[in-house]
Scaffold this motif. Sequence first.
Motif, PDB file in Angstrom:
ATOM      1  N   SER A 308       0.837  -1.216   0.097  1.00  0.00           N
ATOM      2  CA  SER A 308      -0.031  -0.031  -0.042  1.00  0.00           C
ATOM      3  C   SER A 308       0.847   1.042   0.019  1.00  0.00           C
ATOM      4  O   SER A 308       0.517   2.311  -0.773  1.00  0.00           O
ATOM      5  CB  SER A 308      -0.949   0.166   1.069  1.00  0.00           C
ATOM      6  N   ARG A 309       2.172   1.263   0.750  1.00  0.00           N
ATOM      7  CA  ARG A 309       2.724   2.385   0.436  1.00  0.00           C
ATOM      8  C   ARG A 309       3.461   2.550  -0.784  1.00  0.00           C
ATOM      9  O   ARG A 309       3.623   3.492  -1.262  1.00  0.00           O
ATOM     10  CB  ARG A 309       4.076   2.151   1.657  1.00  0.00           C
ATOM     11  N   TRP A 310       3.946   1.429  -1.232  1.00  0.00           N
ATOM     12  CA  TRP A 310       4.502   1.682  -2.760  1.00  0.00           C
ATOM     13  C   TRP A 310       3.453   2.045  -3.585  1.00  0.00           C
ATOM     14  O   TRP A 310       3.840   3.081  -4.458  1.00  0.00           O
ATOM     15  CB  TRP A 310       4.681   0.116  -3.392  1.00  0.00           C
ATOM     16  N   ASN A 311       2.111   1.813  -3.552  1.00  0.00           N
ATOM     17  CA  ASN A 311       1.042   2.307  -4.496  1.00  0.00           C
ATOM     18  C   ASN A 311       0.717   3.853  -4.142  1.00  0.00           C
ATOM     19  O   ASN A 311       0.747   4.438  -4.938  1.00  0.00           O
ATOM     20  CB  ASN A 311      -0.497   1.691  -4.034  1.00  0.00           C
ATOM     21  N   CYS A 312       1.063   4.159  -2.764  1.00  0.00           N
ATOM     22  CA  CYS A 312       0.928   5.632  -2.463  1.00  0.00           C
ATOM     23  C   CYS A 312       1.904   6.498  -3.084  1.00  0.00           C
ATOM     24  O   CYS A 312       1.990   7.409  -3.993  1.00  0.00           O
ATOM     25  CB  CYS A 312       0.881   5.590  -1.029  1.00  0.00           C
ATOM     26  N   TYR A 313       3.199   5.915  -3.121  1.00  0.00           N
ATOM     27  CA  TYR A 313       4.534   6.395  -3.725  1.00  0.00           C
ATOM     28  C   TYR A 313       4.267   6.582  -5.209  1.00  0.00           C
ATOM     29  O   TYR A 313       4.641   7.711  -6.065  1.00  0.00           O
ATOM     30  CB  TYR A 313       5.762   5.920  -3.420  1.00  0.00           C
ATOM     31  N   ASN A 314       3.900   5.553  -5.701  1.00  0.00           N
ATOM     32  CA  ASN A 314       3.628   5.406  -7.256  1.00  0.00           C
ATOM     33  C   ASN A 314       2.637   6.174  -7.921  1.00  0.00           C
ATOM     34  O   ASN A 314       2.807   6.998  -8.819  1.00  0.00           O
ATOM     35  CB  ASN A 314       3.364   4.007  -7.619  1.00  0.00           C
ATOM     36  N   ASP A 315       1.705   6.481  -6.902  1.00  0.00           N
ATOM     37  CA  ASP A 315       0.504   7.383  -7.473  1.00  0.00           C
ATOM     38  C   ASP A 315       0.828   8.937  -7.108  1.00  0.00           C
ATOM     39  O   ASP A 315       0.248   9.787  -8.055  1.00  0.00           O
ATOM     40  CB  ASP A 315      -0.913   6.923  -6.964  1.00  0.00           C
ATOM     41  N   HIS A 316       1.461   9.273  -6.139  1.00  0.00           N
ATOM     42  CA  HIS A 316       1.429  10.458  -5.283  1.00  0.00           C
ATOM     43  C   HIS A 316       2.991  11.028  -5.055  1.00  0.00           C
ATOM     44  O   HIS A 316       2.967  12.023  -4.686  1.00  0.00           O
ATOM     45  CB  HIS A 316       0.546  10.420  -4.253  1.00  0.00           C
TER      46      HIS A 316
END
Length: 322
Positions: A308-316
């Motif tokens: 979920s942290r990776w997704n956050c960094y990837n998106d934002h």
Amino acid sequence: MAVYTNLGAEELAALIAHYPVGPLVSAKGIAEGVSNSNWLIDTQGEDGASARFILTMYERRIELGDLPYFLGLLDHLSAKGCPVPRTIHDREGAAFRMLYGKAIALIEFLPGVSPTKPDATQAFAVGETLAQMHDASQDFALPRANTMGFADNLASLEKCGAAQLASIHPDLPAILEPARTAAALNLSALPQAQIHADLFPDNVLMLGTRVTGLIDFYFACSGAMALDLAITHAAWCFDEEGDYLPALGGALLEGYQGVRKLSNDERRWLPEIAKGAAIRFIASRAEDWLDTPEDALVTRKDPMQFVSRWNCYNDHGADLFA
């Protein structure tokens, strides 16, 4: 309890007698930690004033050849005024001794508690302290390679295999491709120092909003300062559900840059570095998950929390580090 080698009172007293800390008063095993045996040591002190220390016996995951780096770095940072526990050298000047074929070291005890739900003021203080540590480590002479680099993370995930990763969570194998992208990153052109590389809240001691101790340097290495900042960001700036906490993220970066300004290249690459930092903990948690028996009395850490942290960094990521 994290005491894998039992030492009797007489053995502990004889061991402590090798150090200029006064006679042993008490020793208590410490439950925290999973790799080494640890004791809280109280002595009379050389001058009759009571003194407290942490005694560590290195049981596994520590290469004997790395101890001069780890313990020397503690002494170097402590001498420069960083809130880092110094190594207590024995009466012959040695930073560690051998007992039953295992290395053992006596470390200064620092006051404070680790925050379980840090706030923005604490995150700001940690950012400041991390930058101070980076500045202070610039002239430390010993190098150590990062054994948890992005290529190592990819190798760990590939060793687990897609089928085993899917047994943890059906979506977990999808991280293999981003891990391959991260493994291709070369951070050698970015500003370098000695980095902690594992600065989670439980490795920071605080009294209120003041950092009193950075501890557990056993992943420390030579590397990009931006990587250390990204690891700390991933460790401090999300809640247990994986939601980003913008107040903490902003405070951490503000505190860091109040001491050490990031270069343009560091700012540009931080989103990608943060994604790699998240993958590091996905890989280590997945490996530990698969290596831990179902009936073990250990709470396994879910690698999906860092997905979920990776997704956050990837998106934002570009906005988070702007």
